[in-house]
Enzyme design. Structure first.
Site, PDB file in Angstrom:
ATOM      1  N   ARG A  90       0.782  -1.140   0.314  1.00  0.00           N
ATOM      2  CA  ARG A  90      -0.128  -0.130   0.109  1.00  0.00           C
ATOM      3  C   ARG A  90       0.705   1.414   0.153  1.00  0.00           C
ATOM      4  NH1 ARG A  90      -4.040  -2.071   3.149  1.00  0.00           N
ATOM      5  NH2 ARG A  90      -5.254  -3.851   1.596  1.00  0.00           N
ATOM      6  N   CYS A  91       0.399   2.268  -0.570  1.00  0.00           N
ATOM      7  CA  CYS A  91       0.737   3.820  -0.282  1.00  0.00           C
ATOM      8  C   CYS A  91       0.988   3.506   0.857  1.00  0.00           C
ATOM      9  CB  CYS A  91       0.243   4.479  -1.544  1.00  0.00           C
ATOM     10  SG  CYS A  91       1.050   4.522  -3.056  1.00  0.00           S
ATOM     11  N   PRO A  92       2.151   4.902   1.031  1.00  0.00           N
ATOM     12  CA  PRO A  92       3.034   5.290   0.309  1.00  0.00           C
ATOM     13  C   PRO A  92       4.220   4.007   0.417  1.00  0.00           C
ATOM     14  CG  PRO A  92       3.149   5.836   2.889  1.00  0.00           C
ATOM     15  CD  PRO A  92       2.162   5.428   3.570  1.00  0.00           C
TER      16      PRO A  92
END
Lengths: 383, 75
Positions: free
Chosen positions: B12-14
């Site tokens: 998942r971002c970041p």
């Protein structure tokens, strides 16, 4: 010792205005009957509803019979979109809308597309401002039934060129619907719209009251099953005590709006300047000048948005975020996406009449250390 | 074609942006690094990171490995 709470999410729901509380309590005693009936209690309820409608219409600058109260701002937005499309289905089935509309508008657009209609999203620039050339082209296409434009972005605060967009619509005879949820009770409304919606809990009214205004002569047709209440525009008996409170607080908010806008805009300026200087690797987004007075958004590089919200909450700060990890769909905000700005580590701060300079100062004092702590934990310092 | 590939699928971002930022100083200037990332936020955040850091975003491709983003180290 736990930190004292500082609520900075007025763009989601503003704390209830004291006038709303007083009006709500009074109307619970006096306004519980169905205003559509023919006995004494109903007549009293009808008087309260009529007065609320007239006061709201006065603030919006429209006629009282153009205003309907809905069970929420979302319901009002759904009705505005679907009713505007239904009223002009003989002209065409295309909805033109900006790429940064509220999800309530986009969900209504999805329903329309699912039923065989079409929707055309018009892009915005890096600051979140509508591409007027693309908008004019889109509304000139054949078969456009309705155009929808938010008055100012609820996520980044950028004020939209509504007057210019409305002129392009007027040239083609296309009605313009404006979602004015972040503007009503705070800033003067733009001209040129045919349909407008708003939401009472954004201006300090109670939750569960929306406003749908349809100007005379607009070809708008209720998308709901028939009901004679509220001008036939939204079914069901209104929550009258909440409507009375909404109208009273709107009048109070509008009376103070100019002074509050000046006060809050200066605090937002301070947030924009200080965050950009004191938090490394941050992107303050939205138009720095043509913006709402009470709202500011920024994104912190390499920081997880959910972790940032929790860390701020532990220090007493309530804020919102457009980062994907904070949404149920795990998608980034469509507004940040349309602008092409950093979506992770995103924070939206929105101020209200109870926000003090000291609240903002404490936020600005604590934020750099909170962000630095999260970056240290994640091992991203110096990247 | 990219000179090397970083596989950030499932992250998942970041995290994909962080992975790109960590790798970039280790490769020679001019190197094209492809970031495989299926988190939808990467489509926004990798170009935004390139803009903030002055690196060149070459574009995205959607191949058999899913969405991928090509970045050239420019400095």
């Amino acid at each position: 010792m736990s930190a004292s709470p500082v609520y900075l999410d007025a763009a989601t729901a503003a704390p209830m205005h004291p006038v709303a509380r007083q009006a709500l309590l009074a109307a619970l005693d006096d306004g519980w009957a169905d205003p559509g009936k023919l006995y004494t209690q109903a007549r009293r309820a009808r008087q309260l509803l009529d007065a609320a409608r007239e006061a709201t219409a006065l603030t919006l600058g429209v006629r009282a019979d153009e205003v309907s109260f809905t069970p929420s701002g979302t319901t009002a937005a759904h009705g505005a979109v679907l009713g505007g499309l239904a009223g002009r289905r003989r002209v065409g089935s295309t909805l033109v809308h900006s790429a940064i509309e509220h999800s309530a508008v986009l969900h209504a657009a999805e329903r329309h597309v699912g039923a065989g209609g079409t929707a055309a999203a018009v892009p915005v620039d890096r600051l979140g401002r509508l591409d007027l050339t693309a908008w004019s082209t889109a509304v000139r296409a054949p078969g456009v039934a309705l155009a929808a434009l938010i008055t100012a972005s609820h996520e980044v605060g950028t004020v939209q060129p509504v007057a210019e967009a409305a002129a392009a619509c007027a040239d083609m005879g296309v009605p313009l619907y404006v979602d004015a949820a972040q503007s009503v009770g705070r800033v003067p409304l733009p001209a040129g719209w045919s349909v407008l919606t708003a939401s009472a809990h954004k201006w300090g009214g109670p939750p569960g009251v929306g406003v749908l205004a349809v100007r005379k002569g607009t070809r708008w047709e209720s998308p709901w099953p028939a009901d004679e209440r509220e001008g036939g525009r939204t079914p069901g008996v209104v929550n009258l005590p909440a409507v009375v409170a909404a109208a009273a607080s709107l009048r109070a908010a509008a009376a103070d709006a100019a002074a509050e806008a000046t006060r809050l805009a200066a605090l937002v300026d301070r947030v924009r300047e200080r965050v950009a200087v004191e938090v490394p690797d941050v992107e303050v987004v939205g138009d720095p000048v043509l913006r709402l007075p009470h709202l500011v958004t920024f994104s912190c590089l390499y920081v997880d948005g959910e972790a940032l919200l929790h860390a701020l909450d532990r220090r007493g700060f309530a804020v919102s975020s457009g980062s994907s990890c904070t949404s149920s769909t795990l998608r980034p905000s469509h507004v940040l996406e349309a602008m092409g700005v950093l979506s992770h580590g995103n924070v939206r701060v929105s101020l209200h009449r109870e926000t003090t300079e000291a609240d903002v100062e404490r936020f600005l004092t604590e934020l750099p250390g909170i962000v630095a702590g999260l970056r240290a934990d994640a091992g991203v310092v110096g990247l | 074609m990219p000179d090397e590939v970083i596989d950030c699928r499932g992250q998942r971002c970041p995290l994909p942006v962080i992975a790109a930022a960590r790798r970039m100083p280790e490769v020679p200037v001019g190197t094209v690094v492809r970031v495989l990332a299926d988190d939808p936020a990467a489509a926004v955040d990798i170009p935004a990171w390139c803009r903030m850091r002055g690196q060149e975003f070459l574009g995205s491709v959607n191949g058999p490995d899913g969405p991928a983003y090509d970045v050239r180290r420019t400095h």
